[in-house]
Scaffold this motif. Structure first.
Motif, PDB file in Angstrom:
ATOM      1  N   ARG A  11       1.768   1.934  -3.519  1.00 24.53           N
ATOM      2  CA  ARG A  11       0.603   2.465  -4.241  1.00 24.53           C
ATOM      3  C   ARG A  11       0.414   3.944  -3.940  1.00 24.53           C
ATOM      4  NH1 ARG A  11      -2.318  -2.246  -2.481  1.00 24.53           N
ATOM      5  NH2 ARG A  11      -3.794  -0.966  -1.282  1.00 24.53           N
ATOM      6  N   TYR A  12       0.582   4.293  -2.682  1.00 23.87           N
ATOM      7  CA  TYR A  12       0.408   5.686  -2.280  1.00 23.87           C
ATOM      8  C   TYR A  12       1.440   6.583  -2.975  1.00 23.87           C
ATOM      9  CZ  TYR A  12      -0.620   9.693   0.687  1.00 23.87           C
ATOM     10  OH  TYR A  12      -0.995  10.936   1.136  1.00 23.87           O
ATOM     11  N   SER A  61     -12.255  -2.833  -0.571  1.00 20.63           N
ATOM     12  CA  SER A  61     -11.251  -2.162   0.269  1.00 20.63           C
ATOM     13  C   SER A  61     -11.706  -2.055   1.717  1.00 20.63           C
ATOM     14  CB  SER A  61     -10.959  -0.762  -0.297  1.00 20.63           C
ATOM     15  OG  SER A  61     -12.052   0.125  -0.090  1.00 20.63           O
ATOM     16  N   GLY A 113      -6.297  -1.029  -4.282  1.00 16.37           N
ATOM     17  CA  GLY A 113      -5.330  -1.699  -5.145  1.00 16.37           C
ATOM     18  C   GLY A 113      -5.865  -1.946  -6.540  1.00 16.37           C
ATOM     19  N   THR A 114      -7.060  -1.453  -6.821  1.00 17.09           N
ATOM     20  CA  THR A 114      -7.697  -1.642  -8.127  1.00 17.09           C
ATOM     21  C   THR A 114      -7.596  -0.377  -8.959  1.00 17.09           C
ATOM     22  OG1 THR A 114      -9.292  -3.202  -7.190  1.00 17.09           O
ATOM     23  CG2 THR A 114      -9.854  -2.225  -9.319  1.00 17.09           C
ATOM     24  N   ASP A 115      -7.107  -0.504 -10.178  1.00 17.53           N
ATOM     25  CA  ASP A 115      -7.053   0.618 -11.108  1.00 17.53           C
ATOM     26  C   ASP A 115      -8.441   0.788 -11.709  1.00 17.53           C
ATOM     27  OD1 ASP A 115      -6.620   2.453 -13.134  1.00 17.53           O
ATOM     28  OD2 ASP A 115      -4.766   1.529 -13.842  1.00 17.53           O
ATOM     29  N   ARG A 125       0.821  -1.211   0.000  1.00 17.95           N
ATOM     30  CA  ARG A 125       0.000   0.000   0.000  1.00 17.95           C
ATOM     31  C   ARG A 125       0.858   1.266   0.000  1.00 17.95           C
ATOM     32  NH1 ARG A 125      -4.460   2.220   4.295  1.00 17.95           N
ATOM     33  NH2 ARG A 125      -5.975   2.950   2.790  1.00 17.95           N
ATOM     34  N   LEU A 130      -7.373   7.934  -8.102  1.00 16.42           N
ATOM     35  CA  LEU A 130      -6.155   7.506  -7.399  1.00 16.42           C
ATOM     36  C   LEU A 130      -6.436   7.182  -5.933  1.00 16.42           C
ATOM     37  CD1 LEU A 130      -3.618  10.059  -8.920  1.00 16.42           C
ATOM     38  CD2 LEU A 130      -3.729   7.601  -9.385  1.00 16.42           C
ATOM     39  N   MET A 145       3.109   5.983  -5.738  1.00 20.92           N
ATOM     40  CA  MET A 145       2.842   6.029  -7.165  1.00 20.92           C
ATOM     41  C   MET A 145       1.628   6.908  -7.475  1.00 20.92           C
ATOM     42  SD  MET A 145       5.353   4.454  -8.290  1.00 20.92           S
ATOM     43  CE  MET A 145       4.870   4.619 -10.012  1.00 20.92           C
ATOM     44  N   ALA A 146       0.645   6.898  -6.572  1.00 21.06           N
ATOM     45  CA  ALA A 146      -0.533   7.746  -6.760  1.00 21.06           C
ATOM     46  C   ALA A 146      -0.158   9.227  -6.701  1.00 21.06           C
ATOM     47  CB  ALA A 146      -1.595   7.420  -5.713  1.00 21.06           C
ATOM     48  N   TYR A 194      -7.658   3.760  -5.900  1.00 22.29           N
ATOM     49  CA  TYR A 194      -6.532   2.868  -6.191  1.00 22.29           C
ATOM     50  C   TYR A 194      -5.690   2.624  -4.942  1.00 22.29           C
ATOM     51  CZ  TYR A 194      -1.877   1.554  -7.840  1.00 22.29           C
ATOM     52  OH  TYR A 194      -0.663   0.937  -7.997  1.00 22.29           O
ATOM     53  N   ILE A 195      -5.418   3.682  -4.189  1.00 30.25           N
ATOM     54  CA  ILE A 195      -4.627   3.536  -2.962  1.00 30.25           C
ATOM     55  C   ILE A 195      -5.312   2.586  -1.989  1.00 30.25           C
ATOM     56  CG2 ILE A 195      -3.777   4.725  -0.902  1.00 30.25           C
ATOM     57  CD1 ILE A 195      -3.531   7.266  -2.663  1.00 30.25           C
TER      58      ILE A 195
END
Length: 239
Positions: free
Chosen positions: A85-86, A236, A218-220, A82, A211, A88-89, A214-215
């Motif tokens: 992901r954060y 989530s 985890g799903t785009d 996670r 985003l 990258m977001a 997504y964070i």
């Protein structure tokens, strides 16, 4: 940064918080650019329009600074799951905010041309209404990002449909206006470019909202229908 994010490393947590603060500062600055560009248009303030264009460099500088911090975070901390992901977001969101700043500068340029032309009699009601909607979208998207509020982010995504509808309605109103008075064609073209810039700002605000989901999940959810988005949000919450 939201208290939903916890890390074993206090220094990593501090670095991430500082980077997020810069991201939110950049978003607020871009939002201010949009507001000022619209004020310059409505009031015919060429000086303010020029200031908005000049402010774009400050947004660009924040983009470079945040990019540098993200590279250091990834290289030094090697975040996983996670946390990654954060990070990258934030990296993706910075691109959207920079483009919002660019769109605000375009509006300011068009405002200068409209003020210099000084021949239009068109009411700015539709343009102003669309501006209010996209600015609210941006504000809500940034708040959702700050606090990782997935439901608020989903609301932003849904509101993008309303913005698209208002955009099309305003464009039709402008076409009717120019058919009634062809002498206003250059004035109307400038306003159409402004409407297009506002519609794009709404798209970027939606991207930021996506985003957040997504964070958390985890799903785009880019290019996904609302049912898929809701499923990602529900998953989530279970996770």
């Amino acid at each position: 940064m939201s208290n939903q994010m916890f890390h074993t490393s206090k220094s990593f947590d501090q670095d991430l918080t500082e980077t997020t603060d810069l991201f939110l500062e950049m978003g607020a600055l871009a939002g201010q650019q949009v507001a000022q560009a619209m004020h310059a248009l409505i009031e015919g303030d060429m000086h303010l329009a020029h200031q908005v264009v000049e402010q774009d460099s400050a947004v660009n500088q924040l983009e470079v600074l945040i990019d540098e911090r993200i590279l250091l975070l990834v290289a030094k901390r090697q975040p996983a799951a996670r946390d990654l992901r954060y990070v990258m977001a934030v990296s993706k969101g910075v691109v959207d905010i920079e483009r919002i700043g660019d769109e605000a500068a375009k509006i300011a340029h068009m405002a200068q041309q409209v003020a210099a032309d000084n021949s239009g009699t068109y009411s700015y009601h539709e343009v102003q209404h669309l501006s209010n909607q996209v600015r609210l979208m941006l504000h809500s998207a940034l708040a959702a990002f700050e606090h990782l509020q997935v439901e608020r982010a989903f609301d932003v995504m849904r509101s993008d449909g309303n913005v698209d509808f208002e955009y099309q309605s305003a464009m039709r109103a402008l076409m009717t206006y120019v058919m009634e008075d062809p002498r206003q064609v250059s004035h109307v073209i400038n306003l159409m470019w402004i409407l297009r810039a506002l519609e794009r700002i709404g798209d970027h605000a939606r991207n930021i909202a996506e985003l957040v989901i997504y964070i958390s999940s985890g799903t785009d959810v880019r290019h996904s229908d609302f049912e898929t988005v809701q499923q990602a949000i529900d998953a989530s919450k279970i996770g």
